[in-house]
Structure formats: structure tokens, C-alpha cells
Design a protein around this motif. Structure first.
Motif, PDB file in Angstrom:
ATOM      1  N   TRP A  96       1.733   4.914   9.137  1.00 54.42           N
ATOM      2  CA  TRP A  96       1.714   3.617   8.458  1.00 54.42           C
ATOM      3  C   TRP A  96       1.356   2.495   9.418  1.00 54.42           C
ATOM      4  O   TRP A  96       0.664   1.545   9.039  1.00 54.42           O
ATOM      5  N   ILE A 134       0.845  -1.203   0.000  1.00 53.49           N
ATOM      6  CA  ILE A 134       0.000   0.000   0.000  1.00 53.49           C
ATOM      7  C   ILE A 134       0.882   1.255   0.000  1.00 53.49           C
ATOM      8  O   ILE A 134       0.581   2.237  -0.668  1.00 53.49           O
ATOM      9  N   ARG A 135       1.986   1.185   0.716  1.00 52.40           N
ATOM     10  CA  ARG A 135       2.906   2.329   0.757  1.00 52.40           C
ATOM     11  C   ARG A 135       3.454   2.608  -0.652  1.00 52.40           C
ATOM     12  O   ARG A 135       3.510   3.762  -1.079  1.00 52.40           O
ATOM     13  N   SER A 147     -10.652  -0.053  -2.905  1.00 53.66           N
ATOM     14  CA  SER A 147      -9.817   1.008  -2.343  1.00 53.66           C
ATOM     15  C   SER A 147      -8.355   0.872  -2.748  1.00 53.66           C
ATOM     16  O   SER A 147      -7.590   1.828  -2.611  1.00 53.66           O
ATOM     17  N   ALA A 148      -7.951  -0.296  -3.214  1.00 52.35           N
ATOM     18  CA  ALA A 148      -6.546  -0.500  -3.580  1.00 52.35           C
ATOM     19  C   ALA A 148      -6.420  -1.515  -4.701  1.00 52.35           C
ATOM     20  O   ALA A 148      -7.026  -2.579  -4.639  1.00 52.35           O
ATOM     21  N   GLY A 168      -7.698  -4.452  -2.696  1.00 53.32           N
ATOM     22  CA  GLY A 168      -8.481  -4.370  -1.478  1.00 53.32           C
ATOM     23  C   GLY A 168      -9.809  -3.705  -1.753  1.00 53.32           C
ATOM     24  O   GLY A 168      -9.901  -2.790  -2.576  1.00 53.32           O
ATOM     25  N   TYR A 195      -2.855  -2.534  -6.881  1.00 57.57           N
ATOM     26  CA  TYR A 195      -1.464  -2.170  -7.136  1.00 57.57           C
ATOM     27  C   TYR A 195      -0.667  -3.403  -7.516  1.00 57.57           C
ATOM     28  O   TYR A 195      -0.782  -4.444  -6.864  1.00 57.57           O
ATOM     29  N   ILE A 251      -6.247  -1.962   8.576  1.00 55.53           N
ATOM     30  CA  ILE A 251      -6.406  -3.079   7.639  1.00 55.53           C
ATOM     31  C   ILE A 251      -6.582  -4.388   8.399  1.00 55.53           C
ATOM     32  O   ILE A 251      -7.447  -5.202   8.056  1.00 55.53           O
ATOM     33  N   MET A 292      -2.318   2.614   9.752  1.00 58.55           N
ATOM     34  CA  MET A 292      -2.927   2.027   8.553  1.00 58.55           C
ATOM     35  C   MET A 292      -2.933   0.505   8.645  1.00 58.55           C
ATOM     36  O   MET A 292      -3.924  -0.148   8.317  1.00 58.55           O
ATOM     37  N   MET A 315       1.954   1.939  -3.432  1.00 60.81           N
ATOM     38  CA  MET A 315       0.834   2.463  -4.197  1.00 60.81           C
ATOM     39  C   MET A 315       0.643   3.957  -3.928  1.00 60.81           C
ATOM     40  O   MET A 315       0.500   4.758  -4.860  1.00 60.81           O
ATOM     41  N   VAL A 316       0.664   4.343  -2.658  1.00 64.87           N
ATOM     42  CA  VAL A 316       0.439   5.742  -2.296  1.00 64.87           C
ATOM     43  C   VAL A 316       1.574   6.631  -2.819  1.00 64.87           C
ATOM     44  O   VAL A 316       1.320   7.728  -3.316  1.00 64.87           O
ATOM     45  N   TYR A 326      -8.936  -8.420   1.028  1.00 63.82           N
ATOM     46  CA  TYR A 326      -7.675  -8.095   0.367  1.00 63.82           C
ATOM     47  C   TYR A 326      -7.188  -9.356  -0.328  1.00 63.82           C
ATOM     48  O   TYR A 326      -7.251 -10.441   0.243  1.00 63.82           O
TER      49      TYR A 326
END
Length: 143
Positions: free
Chosen positions: A24, A2-3, A76-77, A57, A79, A31, A27, A5-6, A42
């Protein structure tokens, strides 16, 4: 994942990623909490050796308020690490999430994508189309 991706989203005009480790860690706690329930999923793509190369996700939400309630799957995700792109992994991650949403009774699936993100073509290939446009402006400059 996720990091990653952001960070990449920031390069397409998205918000800058948090720089403090506490954000983080929070976060990760969020999750982990989502995974304990039945309303979030996920999916991880892995190599044969177990290395993660992609993630998707999503959460089940119900639109309501002034609108007729509609069970919706919100992605939401999505990647995939750059070296593994354009090989069908992103499409398979999306397909798995959509299958889960259908099985959970969702009528609709949505996601947000930055206008400069090249992944828009993947989403279009998977059947997504533009429904809404979010407009933003800075409040820091004078008029």
C-alpha cells in the motif's frame, strides 16, 4: 479510499487485496508520482467538513503498436463510500474525469468493471458500453 475499493472488488470476484503495508505504501508512491505529471488525474469528493467520501482516478494513454494511435482516457478508479452511494456522487466524479480527458484531447474513454459489480449500471448511465470481454480460468485444478 483505493484500499476500500480494492477490498470491495474482491467481494465481486476480483483479486484479493494485498495484506502487507509495504504494498500500500508503494501504491501511494506510484499515485504521488502520477500526480506530479500531466498524464493522470484524481478527483476527490468531500463532505463540507473535508472528509473524503469518493474518488475517481484516470490516466491518459495512447493506443498504438499494431493499432492506429488513439489518445485514450483510462479510468482506473471510481469509488464512493457505501453510505453516500445512489446520490449522484459517482456520476459527478466520472463527469469531472471525462471533462479533463476531453480537454486533454482524448478521443475515447475506457474502464474495467467486474461482471458482478453493481456499478455497471452507473457506467451504462454515463454512456459506457461493453466493447471487450476478458475471460479467465484457474490453472490450479486438473482438466
Amino acid at each position: 479510499m483505493i484500499r476500500h475499493m480494492v477490498r470491495e472488488m474482491a467481494s465481486y470476484g476480483g483479486h484479493a487485496p494485498a495484506t502487507d503495508e509495504a504494498a500500500w505504501e508503494k501504491m501511494a508512491i506510484v499515485i504521488a508520482g502520477e500526480l506530479k505529471g500531466n498524464n493522470a488525474k484524481y478527483v476527490i469528493a468531500e463532505l463540507a467538513n473535508g472528509d473524503a467520501i469518493g474518488v475517481a482516478g484516470a490516466a491518459l494513454i495512447t493506443l498504438g503498436g499494431a493499432f492506429v494511435p488513439k489518445k485514450t482516457l483510462h479510468i482506473s478508479a471510481i469509488y464512493v463510500l457505501p453510505p453516500f452511494r445512489r446520490g449522484g456522487i459517482g456520476g459527478r466524479l466520472i463527469a469531472r474525469i471525462l471533462d479533463w480527458g476531453r480537454a486533454a484531447g482524448s478521443e475515447l474513454c475506457d474502464l474495467n468493471v467486474l461482471s458482478e459489480n453493481p456499478a455497471k449500471s452507473l457506467y451504462e448511465t454515463c454512456g459506457f458500453s461493453v466493447l471487450e470481454v476478458k475471460m479467465v480460468r484457474s490453472l490450479l485444478g486438473g482438466d
